[in-house]
Structure formats: C-alpha cells, structure tokens
Scaffold this motif. Structure first.
Motif, PDB file in Angstrom:
ATOM      1  N   CYS A   1       0.809  -1.225   0.000  1.00  0.00           N
ATOM      2  CA  CYS A   1       0.000   0.000   0.000  1.00  0.00           C
ATOM      3  C   CYS A   1       0.837   1.269   0.000  1.00  0.00           C
ATOM      4  O   CYS A   1       0.286   2.366  -0.083  1.00  0.00           O
ATOM      5  N   GLY A   2       2.150   1.142   0.090  1.00  0.00           N
ATOM      6  CA  GLY A   2       3.030   2.297   0.021  1.00  0.00           C
ATOM      7  C   GLY A   2       3.198   3.059   1.321  1.00  0.00           C
ATOM      8  O   GLY A   2       3.882   4.093   1.343  1.00  0.00           O
ATOM      9  N   ALA A   3       2.610   2.584   2.398  1.00  0.00           N
ATOM     10  CA  ALA A   3       2.721   3.293   3.681  1.00  0.00           C
ATOM     11  C   ALA A   3       4.158   3.240   4.191  1.00  0.00           C
ATOM     12  O   ALA A   3       4.883   2.261   3.987  1.00  0.00           O
ATOM     13  N   GLU A   4       4.574   4.315   4.848  1.00  0.00           N
ATOM     14  CA  GLU A   4       5.870   4.354   5.511  1.00  0.00           C
ATOM     15  C   GLU A   4       5.655   4.384   7.022  1.00  0.00           C
ATOM     16  O   GLU A   4       4.794   5.106   7.525  1.00  0.00           O
ATOM     17  N   HIS A   5       6.458   3.603   7.736  1.00  0.00           N
ATOM     18  CA  HIS A   5       6.335   3.509   9.185  1.00  0.00           C
ATOM     19  C   HIS A   5       7.669   3.898   9.814  1.00  0.00           C
ATOM     20  O   HIS A   5       8.732   3.468   9.344  1.00  0.00           O
ATOM     21  N   TYR A   6       7.598   4.688  10.860  1.00  0.00           N
ATOM     22  CA  TYR A   6       8.791   5.237  11.497  1.00  0.00           C
ATOM     23  C   TYR A   6       8.936   4.694  12.914  1.00  0.00           C
ATOM     24  O   TYR A   6       7.946   4.286  13.533  1.00  0.00           O
ATOM     25  N   PRO A   7      10.162   4.710  13.434  1.00  0.00           N
ATOM     26  CA  PRO A   7      10.381   4.147  14.773  1.00  0.00           C
ATOM     27  C   PRO A   7       9.461   4.777  15.810  1.00  0.00           C
ATOM     28  O   PRO A   7       9.277   5.989  15.871  1.00  0.00           O
ATOM     29  N   ARG A   8       8.901   3.916  16.643  1.00  0.00           N
ATOM     30  CA  ARG A   8       7.948   4.365  17.657  1.00  0.00           C
ATOM     31  C   ARG A   8       8.685   4.821  18.910  1.00  0.00           C
ATOM     32  O   ARG A   8       9.632   4.163  19.369  1.00  0.00           O
ATOM     33  N   THR A   9       8.256   5.941  19.442  1.00  0.00           N
ATOM     34  CA  THR A   9       8.748   6.423  20.730  1.00  0.00           C
ATOM     35  C   THR A   9       7.541   6.791  21.584  1.00  0.00           C
ATOM     36  O   THR A   9       6.702   7.590  21.166  1.00  0.00           O
ATOM     37  N   ASP A  10       7.451   6.204  22.772  1.00  0.00           N
ATOM     38  CA  ASP A  10       6.321   6.438  23.663  1.00  0.00           C
ATOM     39  C   ASP A  10       6.725   7.428  24.747  1.00  0.00           C
ATOM     40  O   ASP A  10       7.582   7.121  25.584  1.00  0.00           O
ATOM     41  N   PRO A  11       6.128   8.634  24.774  1.00  0.00           N
ATOM     42  CA  PRO A  11       6.482   9.602  25.813  1.00  0.00           C
ATOM     43  C   PRO A  11       5.940   9.179  27.171  1.00  0.00           C
ATOM     44  O   PRO A  11       4.779   8.785  27.297  1.00  0.00           O
ATOM     45  N   ALA A  12       6.787   9.276  28.175  1.00  0.00           N
ATOM     46  CA  ALA A  12       6.383   8.958  29.547  1.00  0.00           C
ATOM     47  C   ALA A  12       6.905  10.053  30.469  1.00  0.00           C
ATOM     48  O   ALA A  12       8.025  10.545  30.285  1.00  0.00           O
ATOM     49  N   VAL A  13       6.097  10.444  31.429  1.00  0.00           N
ATOM     50  CA  VAL A  13       6.534  11.446  32.402  1.00  0.00           C
ATOM     51  C   VAL A  13       7.046  10.733  33.650  1.00  0.00           C
ATOM     52  O   VAL A  13       6.542   9.680  34.043  1.00  0.00           O
ATOM     53  N   ILE A  14       8.082  11.302  34.241  1.00  0.00           N
ATOM     54  CA  ILE A  14       8.640  10.775  35.484  1.00  0.00           C
ATOM     55  C   ILE A  14       8.912  11.974  36.370  1.00  0.00           C
ATOM     56  O   ILE A  14       9.504  12.962  35.927  1.00  0.00           O
ATOM     57  N   MET A  15       8.452  11.941  37.611  1.00  0.00           N
ATOM     58  CA  MET A  15       8.434  13.176  38.388  1.00  0.00           C
ATOM     59  C   MET A  15       8.802  12.955  39.847  1.00  0.00           C
ATOM     60  O   MET A  15       8.425  11.957  40.451  1.00  0.00           O
ATOM     61  N   LEU A  16       9.550  13.912  40.345  1.00  0.00           N
ATOM     62  CA  LEU A  16       9.844  13.967  41.769  1.00  0.00           C
ATOM     63  C   LEU A  16       8.908  15.001  42.379  1.00  0.00           C
ATOM     64  O   LEU A  16       8.948  16.179  42.016  1.00  0.00           O
ATOM     65  N   VAL A  17       8.059  14.556  43.294  1.00  0.00           N
ATOM     66  CA  VAL A  17       7.094  15.429  43.955  1.00  0.00           C
ATOM     67  C   VAL A  17       7.658  15.850  45.304  1.00  0.00           C
ATOM     68  O   VAL A  17       8.098  15.008  46.099  1.00  0.00           O
ATOM     69  N   LEU A  18       7.647  17.149  45.573  1.00  0.00           N
ATOM     70  CA  LEU A  18       8.150  17.707  46.831  1.00  0.00           C
ATOM     71  C   LEU A  18       7.019  18.427  47.548  1.00  0.00           C
ATOM     72  O   LEU A  18       6.159  19.036  46.909  1.00  0.00           O
ATOM     73  N   ASP A  19       7.028  18.372  48.895  1.00  0.00           N
ATOM     74  CA  ASP A  19       5.995  19.060  49.652  1.00  0.00           C
ATOM     75  C   ASP A  19       6.527  20.370  50.216  1.00  0.00           C
ATOM     76  O   ASP A  19       7.668  20.784  49.927  1.00  0.00           O
ATOM     77  N   GLU A  20       5.721  21.049  51.045  1.00  0.00           N
ATOM     78  CA  GLU A  20       6.112  22.349  51.580  1.00  0.00           C
ATOM     79  C   GLU A  20       7.308  22.262  52.513  1.00  0.00           C
ATOM     80  O   GLU A  20       7.992  23.263  52.741  1.00  0.00           O
ATOM     81  N   GLU A  21       7.550  21.067  53.060  1.00  0.00           N
ATOM     82  CA  GLU A  21       8.710  20.858  53.934  1.00  0.00           C
ATOM     83  C   GLU A  21       9.931  20.394  53.146  1.00  0.00           C
ATOM     84  O   GLU A  21      10.942  20.028  53.743  1.00  0.00           O
ATOM     85  N   ASP A  22       9.835  20.396  51.826  1.00  0.00           N
ATOM     86  CA  ASP A  22      10.905  19.956  50.933  1.00  0.00           C
ATOM     87  C   ASP A  22      11.208  18.471  51.095  1.00  0.00           C
ATOM     88  O   ASP A  22      12.337  18.021  50.888  1.00  0.00           O
ATOM     89  N   ARG A  23      10.184  17.705  51.447  1.00  0.00           N
ATOM     90  CA  ARG A  23      10.317  16.256  51.479  1.00  0.00           C
ATOM     91  C   ARG A  23       9.963  15.695  50.100  1.00  0.00           C
ATOM     92  O   ARG A  23       9.139  16.261  49.375  1.00  0.00           O
ATOM     93  N   ALA A  24      10.598  14.569  49.752  1.00  0.00           N
ATOM     94  CA  ALA A  24      10.357  13.936  48.462  1.00  0.00           C
ATOM     95  C   ALA A  24       9.415  12.753  48.624  1.00  0.00           C
ATOM     96  O   ALA A  24       9.534  11.967  49.572  1.00  0.00           O
ATOM     97  N   LEU A  25       8.494  12.624  47.688  1.00  0.00           N
ATOM     98  CA  LEU A  25       7.542  11.522  47.690  1.00  0.00           C
ATOM     99  C   LEU A  25       8.062  10.421  46.774  1.00  0.00           C
ATOM    100  O   LEU A  25       8.190  10.614  45.565  1.00  0.00           O
ATOM    101  N   LEU A  26       8.358   9.268  47.363  1.00  0.00           N
ATOM    102  CA  LEU A  26       8.849   8.120  46.604  1.00  0.00           C
ATOM    103  C   LEU A  26       7.887   6.958  46.781  1.00  0.00           C
ATOM    104  O   LEU A  26       7.308   6.767  47.858  1.00  0.00           O
ATOM    105  N   GLY A  27       7.723   6.185  45.714  1.00  0.00           N
ATOM    106  CA  GLY A  27       6.780   5.074  45.747  1.00  0.00           C
ATOM    107  C   GLY A  27       7.423   3.762  45.372  1.00  0.00           C
ATOM    108  O   GLY A  27       8.520   3.713  44.804  1.00  0.00           O
ATOM    109  N   ARG A  28       6.725   2.684  45.683  1.00  0.00           N
ATOM    110  CA  ARG A  28       7.189   1.334  45.361  1.00  0.00           C
ATOM    111  C   ARG A  28       6.113   0.609  44.574  1.00  0.00           C
ATOM    112  O   ARG A  28       4.975   0.477  45.033  1.00  0.00           O
ATOM    113  N   GLN A  29       6.459   0.168  43.368  1.00  0.00           N
ATOM    114  CA  GLN A  29       5.514  -0.576  42.554  1.00  0.00           C
ATOM    115  C   GLN A  29       5.324  -1.983  43.102  1.00  0.00           C
ATOM    116  O   GLN A  29       6.204  -2.542  43.753  1.00  0.00           O
TER     117      GLN A  29
END
Length: 312
Positions: free
Chosen positions: A164-192
């Motif tokens: 069909c003549g279609a061209e396909h390009y390498p896939r890249t999936d955007p993902a966000v990764i974030m360090l959340v800080l509170d008013e006391e400057d503590r970091a929120l870390l999680g465990r999957q």
C-alpha cells in the motif's frame, strides 16, 4: 519548595552526549551508505536482543566491541547507519539473531542497564540508538494499514509497505517521570507492586492521547498516590528503549501531603526528608533506583549528592 542551585544539576545518562552526528541526510543515499560501509575507518558492532559485546581494557576502560566492516558478519537488510563522530569515523549496527562468538575472553554480552554505567558517552549514544532501532524493527514487521510484511529502508530508520506504500517510522512512547516535593521539601517516593522489597523510586506514567506532558504529570500523581500537584517544572529527558520510551523528567510541588496509593500499580508511597532517605538507605530499608536512570538523577538533584546504594 526550596530552589536547587544550578551547580547541583547533574547530567542525565543515556541522553546522547557522545558527539555523534546521526547524519539523517545520508540515510536515503545508497551510494553514500555503500561507500561509508566500505571505508577502512568504519566501525561496526552487532546488537541482538538488546545486548552487544563489551570489553574491559587493560587501562580500566570498558568499551563496545567494534570491528571493521570487512570483519563484520554478513547481513544486508538489518544494517543500520548510526552516524559519525568528530574524526569522521562512521558507525553501523548489525541486527542478528545472536551475538557473534569471541575468542577474546574479556568480551562479554551486556544490555543497556549494565553497560550504560560502564561505557563512554560515545559508546552509550551508539548503543542506545542501536537497541532502540532493534526493538522497533523486531516488533513492527507488518504494515499496520494493510497487514503486508514491510521492508527496511533509510538505513534502518523506516519500514515501507510494498503493497500500500505506507511508511512507518520508529515508535517512541512519551512517559513522564516526576519527583514530587511538599512544603517541607520532602520527596515523595513510591514502590511498585512488582518491585523487590524496599525498592523506592519516583512516580512515572505514560502520556495519554490528547494530553500535554504537564497534564500527564498531574493526572499520574493523582491516580497513583492521590496527591494533587502544582508548579510542574520540566528538568530533563532520557531515552529509555525498554522497549521504546522517552522519559520526560519533572519536579512538582504537592498541594497537600495526604497520600492514598492506588494499590494496583503503587503498593506503598512515603515522604522522605534528606535525613530520612539517608538513614533508610544506610540501613538497607530503602533501595534506590538504578544509577543510570533519570529517576536516580531527579532524586540526586534534590538530595544534593549521589545516592548511597546502586539500584538495579
């Protein structure tokens, strides 16, 4: 949230700082590619299943096992042009079903998770590019429009459908990764839920269709730990081809400190002061993320120094 001094910002590994010119302008020039492949200075390595051969040198350096093109295994279809360096050396990767055997006992197979912490910036940049292409090539052999088997083009960076003549390009999936800080400057870390006991890291998730990356940060934090965040600020990005992600790193401020984990993806989440995290790592209660990951760099940027214990 306290400001982080500029001199505390550390480079994010796997982020293409090795000085390679990818040379996209040459990918459709078969005559140029043929001449580049045949040049005596050209260097080649084999990639298979996300791994390549690496070798520890006598001077303590670890390098990709590179070879002249005339010593490389035969393959035409799965030959990928990766670019050239400042000295004009051209680099290719060959995708094979298995890595070649080596007479040299010092050479061994390694994937990105291990190799990224050992290799030079140049070799990291080459390996990330090659592994990302290999992953995409292995998983996208058929046309998503008509189902016909596609063929490789543009030195490994395009797949074309002969039906069909279609061209396909390498896939890249955007993902966000974030360090959340509170008013006391503590970091929120999680465990999957599927992580080893004690493993904690930053929160992360994929960007959904029709969503900005800032919106994704807000949504993912709310979904995973029930925390509302504001003041979302971009920090840096990192290619993460496991198999095809681009990690977009942020810091954000929590509007409240109440944590309610979803129990499906995140099993536990905790606020850590710098002293809390130091004590937990020293006791072995907390295992930090991999030193080659952007998660580690985001935490270190807040923590002020390298994390005490290497992750996986």
């Amino acid at each position: 949230m306290s400001a982080t001094p500029d001199n505390a910002v550390q480079p994010i590994t796997l982020t293409g700082t090795g000085g390679i010119d990818r040379g996209a302008r040459h990918r459709l020039d078969e005559a140029w590619l043929g001449a580049a492949w045949s040049h005596p200075s050209t260097r080649v390595f084999v990639v298979s299943g996300g791994q390549a051969l690496i070798e520890e040198r006598a001077d303590g350096r670890t390098e990709l096992v590179l070879m002249p093109s005339f010593d490389a295994p035969l393959t035409e279809a799965h030959r990928y042009y990766l670019g050239s360096d400042a000295d004009g050396v051209r680099y290719f990767a060959l995708q094979k079903d298995a890595l070649p055997g080596r007479m040299d006992a010092a050479a061994r197979p390694a994937g990105l998770r291990e190799a990224a912490g050992l290799l030079s910036d140049r070799d990291n940049e080459l390996l990330v590019h090659a592994v990302a292409l290999e992953n995409w090539q292995r998983l996208h052999r058929f046309c998503s429009r008509c189902g016909e088997r596609t063929v490789i083009a543009a030195a490994g960076h395009v797949r074309r459908c002969p039906a069909c003549g279609a061209e396909h390009y390498p896939r890249t999936d955007p993902a966000v990764i974030m360090l959340v800080l509170d008013e006391e400057d503590r970091a929120l870390l999680g465990r999957q839920v599927h992580w080893p006991k004690g493993r904690f890291s930053t929160l992360a998730g994929f960007v959904e269709p029709g969503e900005s990356i800032e919106q994704a940060v807000v949504r993912e934090v709310a979904e995973e730990v029930g925390v509302e965040v504001v003041d979302v600020a971009y920090v840096a990005s990192q290619p993460w081809p496991f198999p095809s992600s681009l990690m977009l790193g942020f810091v954000a401020r929590a509007a409240s400190a109440d944590v309610r984990v979803d129990g499906e993806e995140i099993e536990e989440a905790r606020w850590f002061s710098r002293e809390d995290l130091r004590a937990a790592m020293e006791s072995g209660e907390v295992l930090p993320p991999s030193g080659v990951s952007i998660a580690s760099r985001l935490i270190e940027r807040w923590y002020g120094k390298p994390l005490a214990t290497p992750g996986w």
